[in-house]
Design a protein around this motif. Sequence first.
Motif, mmCIF file in Angstrom:
data_model
loop_
_atom_site.group_PDB
_atom_site.id
_atom_site.type_symbol
_atom_site.label_atom_id
_atom_site.label_comp_id
_atom_site.label_asym_id
_atom_site.label_seq_id
_atom_site.Cartn_x
_atom_site.Cartn_y
_atom_site.Cartn_z
ATOM 1 N N ARG A 27 4.175 74.830 -14.886
ATOM 2 C CA ARG A 27 4.459 74.911 -13.450
ATOM 3 C C ARG A 27 4.931 76.308 -13.065
ATOM 4 N N LEU A 55 3.162 68.638 -13.446
ATOM 5 C CA LEU A 55 4.162 67.588 -13.290
ATOM 6 C C LEU A 55 4.846 67.267 -14.610
ATOM 7 N N LYS A 56 4.166 67.520 -15.706
ATOM 8 C CA LYS A 56 4.691 67.186 -17.035
ATOM 9 C C LYS A 56 5.406 68.359 -17.700
ATOM 10 N N SER A 57 5.004 69.589 -17.353
ATOM 11 C CA SER A 57 5.530 70.757 -18.063
ATOM 12 C C SER A 57 6.085 71.779 -17.082
ATOM 13 N N LEU A 61 -0.796 68.542 -15.066
ATOM 14 C CA LEU A 61 -0.071 69.144 -16.178
ATOM 15 C C LEU A 61 1.245 69.757 -15.711
#
Length: 286
Positions: free
Chosen positions: A87, A81-83, A79
């Motif tokens: 992060r 890596l996407k948001s 997740l």
Amino acid sequence: MPEWIHIIIRSLTALVTLFIFTRILGKKQISQLTFFEYVTGIAIGDLAGFASTDIEAHFGLGLLAMGVWFVVPLSIEFLSLKSKTIRMWFEGKGTVMIKDGKILEDNLKKERYTADELLEQLRTKSIFRVADVEFAMLESNGDLSVLLKSDMQPLTPKHMGMKLTTEKPAQAVISDGTIADEPLATAGKSRGWLHTELDKIGVTTENVFLGQVDSDGLLTVDLYDDKLKVPEPSQKPMLLATLKKCQADLELFSLTTQNEKAKTMYEQCSEELKQAIGLVETQLKS
């Protein structure tokens, strides 16, 4: 089954499971950890220990608990890596500690950092004056990244307008007295060349613990017997001396000839060779 055998089986199973989980979670688990990675690493390790030694507890439930602590951080990594928001929430973000040579005291208090701790971090990077620092940031993994002021940065060949050749990794062509053909081929050399170079320094392959060929094609060796002196590579100094001699000869020819065309040619060639020597002199002296 005796309890000690039971514990051995459970411990080995937990060890294999923990190793597999760590491999899947990636190298971040063994590098500088973020807060969340630190917590999950400790939790999985404790669960593995309890599952190994608590023979009264159901071993499958211990593996299940480890599985939960494995799946959750793995899911959060995907997740993250996407948001960017996720992060920043789980991994945190860096905090500026020094800007334009001045310490930001409010940020130090925010991170519960003392001046002594900041100076200690700077000293580990061979920096002893805060005024020499242009910018310093405390990263989310606890490391301090530092940018020195331009006039305090080390002098590099680029600052001096020098062009250097690209360095390539040295190839280990001899290991434990055995010739490695693949690294030798990667270096563009043959066994015949290698034996010739070894003959020049008076050693045999069996006496070499490690032999490497660098990007310039020079062979360096480390012998089993450390008392033996190995001659330093002399190809580059010899080449530099030869080039300078040729340049001096051209200058001499230009002074002694009576032919104007030949004189001009010698002078031009001498100047071009002098410029070429200037480009490679640093590399040949190293």
